[in-house]
Motif scaffolding. Structure first.
Motif, mmCIF file in Angstrom:
data_model
loop_
_atom_site.group_PDB
_atom_site.id
_atom_site.type_symbol
_atom_site.label_atom_id
_atom_site.label_comp_id
_atom_site.label_asym_id
_atom_site.label_seq_id
_atom_site.Cartn_x
_atom_site.Cartn_y
_atom_site.Cartn_z
ATOM 1 N N HIS A 5 0.847 -1.196 0.000
ATOM 2 C CA HIS A 5 0.000 0.000 0.000
ATOM 3 C C HIS A 5 0.883 1.246 0.000
ATOM 4 C CE1 HIS A 5 -3.949 -1.845 0.754
ATOM 5 N NE2 HIS A 5 -3.307 -2.735 1.496
ATOM 6 N N LEU A 23 -6.032 3.128 6.243
ATOM 7 C CA LEU A 23 -4.715 2.484 6.137
ATOM 8 C C LEU A 23 -4.228 1.959 7.477
ATOM 9 C CD1 LEU A 23 -3.138 2.087 3.505
ATOM 10 C CD2 LEU A 23 -4.935 3.800 3.334
ATOM 11 N N PRO A 27 -4.701 -2.934 5.965
ATOM 12 C CA PRO A 27 -3.566 -3.858 5.822
ATOM 13 C C PRO A 27 -3.560 -4.981 6.857
ATOM 14 C CG PRO A 27 -2.832 -1.595 5.551
ATOM 15 C CD PRO A 27 -4.247 -1.531 6.040
ATOM 16 N N VAL A 39 3.355 -1.397 3.861
ATOM 17 C CA VAL A 39 2.882 -0.037 3.564
ATOM 18 C C VAL A 39 4.088 0.861 3.385
ATOM 19 C CG1 VAL A 39 1.512 1.915 4.388
ATOM 20 C CG2 VAL A 39 0.805 -0.417 4.960
#
Length: 469
Positions: A5, A23, A27, A39
Motif C-alpha cells: 500500500h 490504512l 492492511p 505499507v
C-alpha cells in the motif's frame, strides 16, 4: 499474495482524515487473511518521533534529492519509510503550513511517494522482493502506477483507490521533467488534465483497476456533477469493468463501546442503559444542561461546505429556540467563518451548544460514545466513517442521502436520512429525530438495529482480494 500500500497517512502515526483510519486497519485485516502486506509512507516529523528506530533498506539519488528507504515493524505491519528530511521533516500538517497554504514543493514531495512505492513494489528491497500488487491511495500516491508503466513493469499489477475525487493533485505541466517521467505521460490519454499535470488522473488512467470507498460513490463519480471533470475517463474505465465501489469498515480494536478506553462508561447492546453515563459526562465537559432527557446531537468533522457544516449551523439556528431539549456538541476545525459561526452559536445558547475547535482523538470517541445522534449532513461523502462509528455505538446517524452515507444508513431503521442539501430538508430530518426521541421503545429499536450492523474490515479485505486476484 504480496501487497504494497502507498499512502500519505496512517493512523495513529499521522492523520488528517479518514484516509489514515483506512490504512490503519485494512492492511492488518488483509494480513489476517493470509496475505503478506506492507505499507510505504513518508517519514514525516511526527512519524520520526513515534518510530525512531528503523533499518536502512536502500538509498538513492533521486529527482527529489537524496532519499533513504527505511523499514520498521508497526503493530504487526511492515512499514517502508521514505527518509528525506528536506521534504518531510516539517512540523504539523503533512500537506500545508500553519496558514493553510500548500507547500510549494508538494509536487516533488508526493512525486517521490509514487516513485518510492513503484521502486519498492519492483524489488528495491532484496529481502522482500517484488510485490504482486501495488495499491495506491488518493492523489498523493497517484504517480505510482505511472512509474510502473514508464518502467514497463507489467509484472506488478496496480490498484488505485479514490478516497475523495475533489482533491486532484494538479501542478504545472512542466513538472513531468522534474519527476523523471516520459513526455507521453503528459497527454490527454495520460495524466494531463486541462493543461495541468494531475496526480489523481495519473492513478485513474494508469492503474489496472480503480476502486472507491462505497458503491454509491462509484456511481456518483461517473456522472458529470460528481466527477470533478473526470467523468469521461471513469465512465470508460467502468465500461471496461475496471471500477468498483467497496465500503470502508470499522476497526473494532479501536472503535468498540464495550472496550473503548476513551469513554467514561463502557457498554454493549445488553447494557445499553449505561450509555447515558457517557452523555452526562459529555454534557458536563461542554458546560451544557446535564439532563439525560435532552437529545444530544454531536458532530466530528472538518468545518467545510462539503461536510454540510453551513447547513447544520443554519438548521440549528432555526431549531434551537423552539426546542429547549435539543443540544449540540461539535469537535472540528476548518473554515474560519464557520468556526466563528459555531462559536457564536455556543455563546448564544450556552446550555444547548458546546464547541471545541481543533481535533482531539479521545474527545472524538467521547462524542461518539455519549451522543444520541451523530450528524453527517455532507453535500457529498465518498464513504464516511463517523456514521459507521455512530452505528457501532448506538449513536444514530443523521445523514444526507449521498455516497457511502446512503449505503450505510436506513431511514426509520438505523438512523435518519434527508434527500436534498438544503436547510429545510435537514431541519425536517432533525424534527423527525426529535419526534422519534419521544418514543423510547422505537428509539431503542433503532439503536439495536444500528449496533447489529456488520461493517468490519474483513468484509472489505475479501472484496479487495477478489479484485487483486
Amino acid at each position: 499474495m504480496k501487497i504494497l500500500h502507498a499512502t500519505s497517512e496512517l493512523y495513529p502515526l499521522i492523520k488528517t482524515g479518514g484516509l489514515a483510519d483506512v490504512l490503519g486497519a485494512l492492511p492488518l485485516a488483509q494480513q489476517q487473511n493470509g496475505d503478506d502486506v506492507r505499507v510505504v509512507l513518508p517519514y514525516y516529523h511526527d512519524v520520526r518521533q513515534k518510530l525512531p528506530f528503523t533499518a536502512e533498506v536502500a538509498r538513492r539519488d533521486t529527482f527529489g534529492g537524496y532519499v533513504v528507504i527505511r523499514y520498521a515493524e508497526f503493530q504487526g505491519i511492515g512499514l517502508y519509510l521514505i527518509d528525506a528530511p528536506h521534504l518531510y521533516d516539517r512540523h504539523g500538517n503533512p500537506y500545508h503550513n500553519e496558514f493553510y497554504q500548500d507547500y510549494a514543493d508538494n509536487v516533488i514531495r508526493f512525486g517521490i511517494l509514487g516513485w518510492a512505492a513503484a521502486a519498492i513494489a519492483t524489488g528495491i528491497d532484496p529481502l522482500w522482493g517484488k510485490a504482486d500488487v501495488l495499491h495506491a491511495h488518493d492523489w498523493q500516491a497517484g504517480l505510482a502506477p505511472a512509474y510502473l508503466t514508464a518502467w514497463h513493469r507489467r509484472d506488478v499489477k496496480s490498484v488505485f483507490t479514490i478516497h475523495n475525487i475533489a482533491y486532484q493533485g494538479c501542478f504545472y505541466p512542466h513538472h513531468w521533467r522534474d519527476l523523471w517521467l516520459p513526455e507521453w505521460v503528459l497527454q490527454a490519454e495520460g495524466a494531463e488534465f486541462y493543461g495541468q499535470l494531475s496526480f489523481l488522473k495519473s492513478g485513474l488512467y494508469y492503474a489496472d483497476h480503480i476502486t472507491t470507498v462505497s458503491p454509491s460513490y462509484a456511481h456518483e463519480i461517473t456522472g458529470d456533477l460528481g466527477s470533478y471533470g473526470m467523468g469521461g475517463l471513469l465512465r470508460h474505465r467502468q465500461m471496461q469493468g475496471k471500477l468498483s465501489g467497496i465500503l470502508n469498515g470499522v476497526d473494532a480494536q479501536i472503535w468498540n463501546p464495550i472496550s473503548d478506553p476513551n469513554i467514561p462508561q463502557n457498554y454493549d447492546l445488553q447494557q445499553f442503559h449505561l450509555k447515558s453515563n457517557n452523555k452526562l459526562a459529555l454534557q458536563k465537559h461542554f458546560g451544557l444542561n446535564e439532563n439525560a432527557a435532552n437529545l444530544l446531537t454531536v458532530m466530528v468533522s472538518r468545518l467545510t461546505e462539503q461536510k454540510g457544516a453551513d447547513l447544520l449551523w443554519a438548521s440549528l439556528h432555526r431549531l434551537l429556540p423552539e426546542n429547549p431539549h435539543l443540544q449540540f456538541a461539535l469537535l472540528g476545525s476548518g473554515s474560519p467563518e464557520l468556526e466563528r459561526a459555531f462559536n457564536d452559536l455556543a455563546q448564544q445558547y450556552p446550555q444547548q451548544v458546546g464547541v471545541h475547535i481543533g481535533y482531539d482523538e479521545k474527545l472524538a470517541h467521547r462524542l461518539v460514545g455519549g451522543g444520541d445522534v451523530i450528524a453527517v449532513p455532507s453535500r457529498f461523502e465518498p464513504c464516511g466513517l463517523t456514521q459507521l462509528y455512530g452505528l457501532k455505538y448506538g449513536t444514530l446517524p443523521l445523514v444526507r442521502k449521498t455516497g457511502g452515507l446512503a449505503d450505510t444508513v436506513a431511514h426509520g431503521e438505523t438512523g435518519f436520512v434527508f434527500e436534498h442539501a438544503n436547510v429545510d430538508d435537514l431541519s425536517a430530518c432533525f424534527q423527525a429525530a426529535l419526534n422519534t426521541w419521544q418514543n423510547k421503545a422505537l428509539w431503542s429499536k433503532y439503536c439495536a438495529n444500528a449496533m447489529q450492523q456488520d461493517y468490519g474490515w474483513q468484509r472489505a479485505a475479501q472484496a479487495y482480494r477478489a479484485i487483486y486476484a
